[in-house]
Design a protein around this motif. Structure first.
Motif, PDB file in Angstrom:
ATOM      1  N   ALA A  27     -10.538  -5.080  19.114  1.00 10.90           N
ATOM      2  CA  ALA A  27     -10.121  -6.168  20.004  1.00 10.90           C
ATOM      3  C   ALA A  27      -8.717  -5.860  20.504  1.00 10.90           C
ATOM      4  O   ALA A  27      -7.979  -5.101  19.874  1.00 10.90           O
ATOM      5  CB  ALA A  27     -10.136  -7.495  19.247  1.00 10.90           C
ATOM      6  N   ASP A  28      -8.358  -6.455  21.633  1.00 13.97           N
ATOM      7  CA  ASP A  28      -7.014  -6.244  22.176  1.00 13.97           C
ATOM      8  C   ASP A  28      -5.967  -6.624  21.136  1.00 13.97           C
ATOM      9  O   ASP A  28      -6.042  -7.694  20.531  1.00 13.97           O
ATOM     10  CB  ASP A  28      -6.799  -7.090  23.438  1.00 13.97           C
ATOM     11  N   GLY A  29      -5.003  -5.738  20.930  1.00 12.88           N
ATOM     12  CA  GLY A  29      -3.902  -6.016  20.019  1.00 12.88           C
ATOM     13  C   GLY A  29      -4.231  -5.773  18.553  1.00 12.88           C
ATOM     14  O   GLY A  29      -3.350  -5.850  17.708  1.00 12.88           O
ATOM     15  N   LEU A  30      -5.478  -5.471  18.228  1.00 12.59           N
ATOM     16  CA  LEU A  30      -5.868  -5.229  16.837  1.00 12.59           C
ATOM     17  C   LEU A  30      -5.572  -3.777  16.485  1.00 12.59           C
ATOM     18  O   LEU A  30      -6.150  -2.858  17.058  1.00 12.59           O
ATOM     19  CB  LEU A  30      -7.351  -5.534  16.649  1.00 12.59           C
ATOM     20  N   ARG A  31      -4.634  -3.582  15.574  1.00  7.05           N
ATOM     21  CA  ARG A  31      -4.265  -2.230  15.153  1.00  7.05           C
ATOM     22  C   ARG A  31      -4.078  -2.239  13.646  1.00  7.05           C
ATOM     23  O   ARG A  31      -3.018  -2.627  13.142  1.00  7.05           O
ATOM     24  CB  ARG A  31      -3.001  -1.735  15.851  1.00  7.05           C
ATOM     25  N   PRO A  32      -5.128  -1.823  12.929  1.00  2.00           N
ATOM     26  CA  PRO A  32      -5.028  -1.814  11.471  1.00  2.00           C
ATOM     27  C   PRO A  32      -3.874  -0.940  10.996  1.00  2.00           C
ATOM     28  O   PRO A  32      -3.568   0.080  11.603  1.00  2.00           O
ATOM     29  CB  PRO A  32      -6.359  -1.216  11.019  1.00  2.00           C
ATOM     30  N   THR A  33      -3.231  -1.371   9.918  1.00  4.75           N
ATOM     31  CA  THR A  33      -2.176  -0.570   9.317  1.00  4.75           C
ATOM     32  C   THR A  33      -2.787   0.771   8.912  1.00  4.75           C
ATOM     33  O   THR A  33      -3.799   0.810   8.211  1.00  4.75           O
ATOM     34  CB  THR A  33      -1.581  -1.300   8.097  1.00  4.75           C
ATOM     35  N   GLY A  34      -2.168   1.851   9.353  1.00  8.03           N
ATOM     36  CA  GLY A  34      -2.693   3.193   9.113  1.00  8.03           C
ATOM     37  C   GLY A  34      -2.744   3.576   7.641  1.00  8.03           C
ATOM     38  O   GLY A  34      -2.036   3.012   6.800  1.00  8.03           O
ATOM     39  N   ASP A  35      -3.595   4.554   7.337  1.00  3.65           N
ATOM     40  CA  ASP A  35      -3.785   5.006   5.956  1.00  3.65           C
ATOM     41  C   ASP A  35      -2.480   5.433   5.294  1.00  3.65           C
ATOM     42  O   ASP A  35      -2.217   5.065   4.149  1.00  3.65           O
ATOM     43  CB  ASP A  35      -4.774   6.173   5.900  1.00  3.65           C
ATOM     44  N   ARG A  36      -1.682   6.237   5.992  1.00  2.00           N
ATOM     45  CA  ARG A  36      -0.432   6.735   5.375  1.00  2.00           C
ATOM     46  C   ARG A  36       0.527   5.602   5.062  1.00  2.00           C
ATOM     47  O   ARG A  36       1.168   5.587   4.015  1.00  2.00           O
ATOM     48  CB  ARG A  36       0.251   7.761   6.285  1.00  2.00           C
ATOM     49  N   ILE A  37       0.646   4.658   5.981  1.00  2.00           N
ATOM     50  CA  ILE A  37       1.543   3.516   5.748  1.00  2.00           C
ATOM     51  C   ILE A  37       1.011   2.676   4.597  1.00  2.00           C
ATOM     52  O   ILE A  37       1.766   2.283   3.706  1.00  2.00           O
ATOM     53  CB  ILE A  37       1.711   2.673   7.031  1.00  2.00           C
ATOM     54  N   ARG A  38      -0.303   2.413   4.580  1.00  2.00           N
ATOM     55  CA  ARG A  38      -0.883   1.626   3.487  1.00  2.00           C
ATOM     56  C   ARG A  38      -0.707   2.334   2.142  1.00  2.00           C
ATOM     57  O   ARG A  38      -0.408   1.698   1.137  1.00  2.00           O
ATOM     58  CB  ARG A  38      -2.369   1.342   3.740  1.00  2.00           C
ATOM     59  N   GLU A  39      -0.881   3.643   2.145  1.00  2.00           N
ATOM     60  CA  GLU A  39      -0.701   4.387   0.891  1.00  2.00           C
ATOM     61  C   GLU A  39       0.735   4.246   0.379  1.00  2.00           C
ATOM     62  O   GLU A  39       0.962   3.975  -0.804  1.00  2.00           O
ATOM     63  CB  GLU A  39      -1.053   5.861   1.089  1.00  2.00           C
ATOM     64  N   THR A  40       1.700   4.379   1.270  1.00  2.00           N
ATOM     65  CA  THR A  40       3.104   4.206   0.873  1.00  2.00           C
ATOM     66  C   THR A  40       3.366   2.783   0.395  1.00  2.00           C
ATOM     67  O   THR A  40       3.960   2.563  -0.666  1.00  2.00           O
ATOM     68  CB  THR A  40       4.040   4.540   2.057  1.00  2.00           C
ATOM     69  N   LEU A  41       2.908   1.799   1.162  1.00  2.00           N
ATOM     70  CA  LEU A  41       3.113   0.405   0.789  1.00  2.00           C
ATOM     71  C   LEU A  41       2.532   0.116  -0.588  1.00  2.00           C
ATOM     72  O   LEU A  41       3.198  -0.490  -1.439  1.00  2.00           O
ATOM     73  CB  LEU A  41       2.474  -0.524   1.828  1.00  2.00           C
ATOM     74  N   PHE A  42       1.304   0.530  -0.835  1.00  2.00           N
ATOM     75  CA  PHE A  42       0.673   0.196  -2.112  1.00  2.00           C
ATOM     76  C   PHE A  42       1.230   1.030  -3.270  1.00  2.00           C
ATOM     77  O   PHE A  42       1.140   0.604  -4.423  1.00  2.00           O
ATOM     78  CB  PHE A  42      -0.843   0.208  -2.000  1.00  2.00           C
ATOM     79  N   ASN A  43       1.847   2.155  -2.986  1.00  2.00           N
ATOM     80  CA  ASN A  43       2.618   2.843  -4.030  1.00  2.00           C
ATOM     81  C   ASN A  43       3.838   1.989  -4.402  1.00  2.00           C
ATOM     82  O   ASN A  43       4.186   1.863  -5.574  1.00  2.00           O
ATOM     83  CB  ASN A  43       3.066   4.237  -3.573  1.00  2.00           C
ATOM     84  N   TRP A  44       4.472   1.389  -3.393  1.00  2.00           N
ATOM     85  CA  TRP A  44       5.603   0.501  -3.660  1.00  2.00           C
ATOM     86  C   TRP A  44       5.161  -0.717  -4.473  1.00  2.00           C
ATOM     87  O   TRP A  44       5.888  -1.203  -5.336  1.00  2.00           O
ATOM     88  CB  TRP A  44       6.229   0.007  -2.363  1.00  2.00           C
ATOM     89  N   LEU A  45       3.956  -1.233  -4.159  1.00  2.00           N
ATOM     90  CA  LEU A  45       3.460  -2.448  -4.802  1.00  2.00           C
ATOM     91  C   LEU A  45       2.764  -2.194  -6.143  1.00  2.00           C
ATOM     92  O   LEU A  45       2.426  -3.152  -6.851  1.00  2.00           O
ATOM     93  CB  LEU A  45       2.483  -3.173  -3.872  1.00  2.00           C
ATOM     94  N   ALA A  46       2.535  -0.942  -6.496  1.00  2.00           N
ATOM     95  CA  ALA A  46       1.748  -0.610  -7.693  1.00  2.00           C
ATOM     96  C   ALA A  46       2.172  -1.377  -8.952  1.00  2.00           C
ATOM     97  O   ALA A  46       1.315  -1.862  -9.683  1.00  2.00           O
ATOM     98  CB  ALA A  46       1.771   0.895  -7.942  1.00  2.00           C
ATOM     99  N   PRO A  47       3.468  -1.535  -9.230  1.00  2.00           N
ATOM    100  CA  PRO A  47       3.844  -2.244 -10.461  1.00  2.00           C
ATOM    101  C   PRO A  47       3.532  -3.743 -10.443  1.00  2.00           C
ATOM    102  O   PRO A  47       3.545  -4.381 -11.488  1.00  2.00           O
ATOM    103  CB  PRO A  47       5.361  -2.026 -10.560  1.00  2.00           C
ATOM    104  N   THR A  48       3.257  -4.315  -9.268  1.00  2.00           N
ATOM    105  CA  THR A  48       3.114  -5.774  -9.175  1.00  2.00           C
ATOM    106  C   THR A  48       1.780  -6.261  -8.621  1.00  2.00           C
ATOM    107  O   THR A  48       1.527  -7.460  -8.640  1.00  2.00           O
ATOM    108  CB  THR A  48       4.231  -6.363  -8.285  1.00  2.00           C
TER     109      THR A  48
END
Length: 189
Positions: A27-48
């Motif tokens: 859909a217009d404007g729909l841009r899922p967070t990319g794999d690399r960004i999600r991988e980095t984010l969830f590495n940051w969130l891993a302890p919580t």
């Protein structure tokens, strides 16, 4: 479907549903967070992330909230003003047998925050770029006391956008830029 008839896919990159590919209609404007960004984010969130209560504001494809549930979040609220988009996320939750750990809210993020009463451990804010939506959302989270004691708030914006003003007491825990995306994780006192 797109003009070529193709659905887009988002891949869960970690946790119990690792490798699962979920299709969605673009859909217009729909841009899922990319794999690399999600991988980095969830590495940051891993302890919580284990046992966390999450909310995915501006859900879109649901990539952030679905990833959180896959990695052990106890609950995630999915919020999006597009009924069609949210219906697809709801279908994915049924497919993954995660309906009892989630709830879909077909309202705007602003409307949802006005009604919300539960505090969250992790908040995902990934609005349409260049619309200055982040500041008011962050302010509403604080004003309504919707953040738990050691909450983390993820904010994704366009790399060329000025950083949004966030409430006092919010500290940048981690931040990066990848391509046209700036992403920050705030810790909230």
């Amino acid at each position: 479907m797109t003009r070529s008839g193709k659905l887009h896919q988002v891949r869960i990159i970690g946790g119990q549903w690792r490798g699962r590919k979920l299709s969605f209609t673009p859909a217009d404007g729909l841009r899922p967070t990319g794999d690399r960004i999600r991988e980095t984010l969830f590495n940051w969130l891993a302890p919580t992330i284990e046992g966390a209560r999450c909310v995915d504001l501006f859900t879109g494809s649901g990539a952030l909230g679905l990833e959180a549930l896959s990695r052990g979040a106890i609950h995630c609220d999915f919020v999006d003003s597009s009924n069609a988009t949210l219906s697809q996320v709801s279908d994915h939750l049924k497919t993954l047998v995660a309906v009892n750990r989630s709830r879909c809210h077909p309202v705007s993020a602003q409307q949802f925050l006005k009604m919300a009463t539960q505090a969250y451990d992790i908040v995902f804010i990934d609005p349409p770029f260049m619309q200055q939506l982040v500041g008011p959302i962050c302010e509403a989270l604080t004003k309504k006391q919707l953040l738990s004691g050691d909450a983390l708030v993820y904010v994704e914006t366009g790399a060329m956008e000025p950083p949004a003003k966030v409430p006092l007491g919010w500290k940048i825990h981690r931040q990066k830029v990848a391509g046209g995306v700036a992403y920050r994780l705030f810790s909230v006192d």
